[in-house]
Design a protein around this motif. Structure first.
Motif, PDB file in Angstrom:
ATOM      1  N   GLU A 467      81.088  -1.040 -26.288  1.00 33.80           N
ATOM      2  CA  GLU A 467      82.334  -1.791 -26.377  1.00 33.80           C
ATOM      3  C   GLU A 467      82.333  -2.971 -25.406  1.00 33.80           C
ATOM      4  OE1 GLU A 467      84.859  -1.565 -28.476  1.00 33.80           O
ATOM      5  OE2 GLU A 467      83.774  -0.003 -29.550  1.00 33.80           O
ATOM      6  N   VAL A 468      81.706  -2.770 -24.249  1.00 33.58           N
ATOM      7  CA  VAL A 468      81.632  -3.856 -23.259  1.00 33.58           C
ATOM      8  C   VAL A 468      80.902  -5.050 -23.829  1.00 33.58           C
ATOM      9  CG1 VAL A 468      80.665  -4.527 -21.026  1.00 33.58           C
ATOM     10  CG2 VAL A 468      81.750  -2.295 -21.281  1.00 33.58           C
ATOM     11  N   ASP A 469      79.743  -4.803 -24.441  1.00 33.90           N
ATOM     12  CA  ASP A 469      78.968  -5.907 -25.015  1.00 33.90           C
ATOM     13  C   ASP A 469      79.692  -6.546 -26.190  1.00 33.90           C
ATOM     14  OD1 ASP A 469      76.874  -5.803 -23.215  1.00 33.90           O
ATOM     15  OD2 ASP A 469      75.663  -4.449 -24.430  1.00 33.90           O
ATOM     16  N   LEU A 470      80.256  -5.733 -27.064  1.00 34.96           N
ATOM     17  CA  LEU A 470      80.973  -6.274 -28.222  1.00 34.96           C
ATOM     18  C   LEU A 470      82.133  -7.163 -27.781  1.00 34.96           C
ATOM     19  CD1 LEU A 470      81.068  -3.160 -30.588  1.00 34.96           C
ATOM     20  CD2 LEU A 470      79.806  -5.287 -30.968  1.00 34.96           C
ATOM     21  N   HIS A 471      82.869  -6.723 -26.770  1.00 29.87           N
ATOM     22  CA  HIS A 471      84.009  -7.488 -26.278  1.00 29.87           C
ATOM     23  C   HIS A 471      83.558  -8.829 -25.706  1.00 29.87           C
ATOM     24  CE1 HIS A 471      87.977  -8.234 -24.647  1.00 29.87           C
ATOM     25  NE2 HIS A 471      87.452  -8.452 -23.455  1.00 29.87           N
ATOM     26  N   THR A 472      82.485  -8.809 -24.915  1.00 29.43           N
ATOM     27  CA  THR A 472      81.993 -10.053 -24.306  1.00 29.43           C
ATOM     28  C   THR A 472      81.489 -11.021 -25.369  1.00 29.43           C
ATOM     29  OG1 THR A 472      81.340  -8.844 -22.311  1.00 29.43           O
ATOM     30  CG2 THR A 472      80.358 -11.010 -22.641  1.00 29.43           C
ATOM     31  N   LEU A 473      80.712 -10.513 -26.319  1.00 28.25           N
ATOM     32  CA  LEU A 473      80.147 -11.374 -27.365  1.00 28.25           C
ATOM     33  C   LEU A 473      81.258 -11.973 -28.237  1.00 28.25           C
ATOM     34  CD1 LEU A 473      77.156  -9.050 -28.282  1.00 28.25           C
ATOM     35  CD2 LEU A 473      76.993 -11.271 -27.127  1.00 28.25           C
ATOM     36  N   LYS A 474      82.292 -11.174 -28.498  1.00 26.03           N
ATOM     37  CA  LYS A 474      83.423 -11.683 -29.278  1.00 26.03           C
ATOM     38  C   LYS A 474      84.109 -12.819 -28.543  1.00 26.03           C
ATOM     39  CE  LYS A 474      87.766 -10.238 -31.462  1.00 26.03           C
ATOM     40  NZ  LYS A 474      88.687  -9.091 -31.739  1.00 26.03           N
ATOM     41  N   ARG A 475      84.286 -12.665 -27.222  1.00 22.76           N
ATOM     42  CA  ARG A 475      84.955 -13.700 -26.448  1.00 22.76           C
ATOM     43  C   ARG A 475      84.119 -14.982 -26.384  1.00 22.76           C
ATOM     44  NH1 ARG A 475      88.169 -11.582 -21.257  1.00 22.76           N
ATOM     45  NH2 ARG A 475      89.087 -13.629 -21.622  1.00 22.76           N
ATOM     46  N   LEU A 476      82.827 -14.844 -26.549  1.00 18.18           N
ATOM     47  CA  LEU A 476      81.954 -16.024 -26.594  1.00 18.18           C
ATOM     48  C   LEU A 476      81.987 -16.693 -27.970  1.00 18.18           C
ATOM     49  CD1 LEU A 476      78.846 -14.647 -24.658  1.00 18.18           C
ATOM     50  CD2 LEU A 476      80.455 -16.388 -23.840  1.00 18.18           C
ATOM     51  N   GLY A 477      82.650 -16.051 -28.938  1.00 16.49           N
ATOM     52  CA  GLY A 477      82.727 -16.614 -30.287  1.00 16.49           C
ATOM     53  C   GLY A 477      81.546 -16.265 -31.166  1.00 16.49           C
ATOM     54  N   ILE A 478      80.768 -15.251 -30.772  1.00 12.56           N
ATOM     55  CA  ILE A 478      79.601 -14.832 -31.550  1.00 12.56           C
ATOM     56  C   ILE A 478      80.026 -13.766 -32.552  1.00 12.56           C
ATOM     57  CG2 ILE A 478      77.300 -13.796 -31.437  1.00 12.56           C
ATOM     58  CD1 ILE A 478      77.110 -14.840 -28.558  1.00 12.56           C
TER      59      ILE A 478
END
Length: 494
Positions: A467-478
């Protein structure tokens, strides 16, 4: 550079003007049922490249001096602690969040409506909380045999039993934390109440999807079906519009099914209905602002595949998905695509096979594919971010952006002091390490400046990400998809 398929400026102008026209049609007052997300519509921005997630909010702000907001929430959803799947908070908390956001934009909020109110204890507690915050709260009650018993609905013991919501502006936007909150019923109740008071007002519906003036099987409309498989929404030709005007338009099953009832309610209130079809009720102008149809078709195909992978992961995690997987496979068959159509899938799987470890791949906005592999220091997603930033910034791939001397103390902190069993850096941790390095390393600073180039890129992982990685990548717009495979056998996957 992401290809643009949608003229956002044209949309803002055309949409606000069309809503003003509808207000004038009803003599200066309109209740607008506002479906979907007002300020964070990422689905629309993905399938209509050029449409910004906050486009609908910007459009409303052009009408700010004429508009006020009503937020509807179903009392049963409060009682069941229903959660928004995208942001993971309950509907009642989301009402508070929405009010903060609307207030922040300077929009007037005239109150919160508790729909289907039946003295639910949690709803009463929430009502008291809102009143304590100085917010006006209204109760709308459950009506027996709704929506079939029209004489009862349109009567003093039907809509007439509901609290009347005091409004003061020409445009009243009725919104909610999610579907099934009773927005339409709130609008119709107000029409009935105002008609009894001699106030002339009208109703219209704003939904971005399906786009009524695109073909039924256009990828943009099929992507909407893919996004709503959990609601069993199906796009259909509007038979009422075809009969009334001889024109083919697209709507969805729930609006078409309820239209005869809605039409009868209008006739009961006004004496005659202002609309001949569900399409007539809509005010959506998005279809007129597509400037590159091929770009939107391609973006929509990618969205369908992303939705498919999301359901596969849900299945792997033991979540209930009903017929969503089968429905998505049918949509992909109509589009003549498979999951492998997504260009970052095969490179990620190949890299994983070559290394016998989890791996990732990203398709950058120029079409370049970059991969990331798992190492002792970094997870595959973290490695991918650094590799992609090197490429975007024009940095030699052999250069270390973050020195092992910076990473190792972070690993020591994680494992020996914070009790984390995974020493590898997550994406958020590697970005913090990169930003620290940028203070003294010009090359790392170049990579930091390239982060905005990740927005809109497509990424695939050979395993389910944390979830940590998914959240960060989403915030980057990926835009991320994952194979329905766990990195290791665990029940609490972090």
């Amino acid at each position: 550079m992401t290809k643009i398929g949608f003229d956002n400026d044209k949309y803002l102008k055309m949409q606000s003007e069309h809503i003003r026209e509808r207000i004038n049609k009803f003599g200066g007052k309109l209740y607008l049922e506002f479906g979907g997300k007002i300020f964070d519509d990422f689905h629309a921005s993905r399938v209509l490249p050029g449409f910004l997630p906050d486009s609908k909010m910007k459009m409303l702000l052009q009408l700010k001096d004429e508009a006020e907001m009503i937020i509807a929430i179903c009392a049963n959803d409060i009682e069941k602690s229903k959660v928004r799947g995208d942001i993971g908070i309950t509907y009642d908390l989301d009402v508070l969040r929405l009010m903060d956001i609307y207030n922040g934009f300077g929009l007037l909020i005239c109150g919160v409506v508790l729909t289907q109110f039946n003295n639910q204890p949690s709803a009463i507690a929430f009502e008291e909380k809102l009143k304590g915050l100085g917010i006006k709260v209204y109760r709308h009650y459950k009506i027996e045999n709704y929506p079939s018993d029209i004489p009862l609905i349109v009567s003093d013991v039907g809509y007439g039993k509901n609290d009347y919501i005091e409004t003061s502006r020409s445009l009243v936007v009725v919104t909610a934390p999610g579907p099934g909150s009773g927005k339409m019923a709130v609008c119709l109740s107000q029409l009935y109440q105002e008609h009894r008071r001699g106030i002339k007002s009208g109703y219209a519906k704003f939904e971005t999807f399906p786009i009524w003036n695109l073909p039924l099987k256009h990828p943009v409309n099929l992507a909407y079906e893919a996004a709503t498989t959990d609601l069993n929404d199906v796009n259909m030709i509007d038979p009422f519009h075809l009969e009334a005007y001889g024109k083919t338009t697209v709507n969805y099953n729930r609006d078409i099914e309820v239209f005869p009832v809605l039409n009868a309610i209008f006739e009961q209130i006004y004496g005659t209905s202002p609309y001949k079809s569900p399409t007539d009720m809509g005010v959506n102008m998005a279809g007129n602002c597509i400037i590159d149809d091929e770009v939107t078709k391609e973006a929509s195909k990618q969205e369908v595949i992303r939705r498919y992978y999301k359901v596969l992961v849900k299945l792997k995690n033991g979540e209930k998905v009903n017929n969503e997987k089968l429905n998505l496979e049918l949509i992909m068959k109509q589009l003549q695509i498979t999951p492998e159509y997504r260009k970052c899938v095969e490179p990620a799987l190949r890299k994983s096979e070559d290394t016998s470890m989890p791996a990732t791949a990203i398709e950058l906005n120029d079409g370049t594919i970059i991969t990331g592999k798992t190492s002792n220091l970094l997870g595959a997603s973290s490695a991918l971010l650094l590799n992609a930033l090197k490429y975007i910034a024009g940095i030699n791939e052999s250069i270390d952006l973050v020195s092992p001397a910076v990473i190792e103390p972070i690993q020591d902190l994680k494992v020996n002091h914070l009790g984390n069993r995974n020493p590898r850096l997550h994406t958020d941790e590697v970005l913090i390490a990169l930003s620290i390095s940028a203070a003294t390393n010009p090359t790392a600073e170049m990579a930091m400046q390239a982060i905005q180039g990740l927005n809109g890129c497509e990424m695939h992982s050979s395993v389910i990400l944390s979830e940590v990685d998914l959240h960060t990548l989403k915030r980057l717009g990926i835009n991320v998809t994952c194979e329905p495979t766990r990195e290791k056998k665990s029940f609490y996957y972090k």
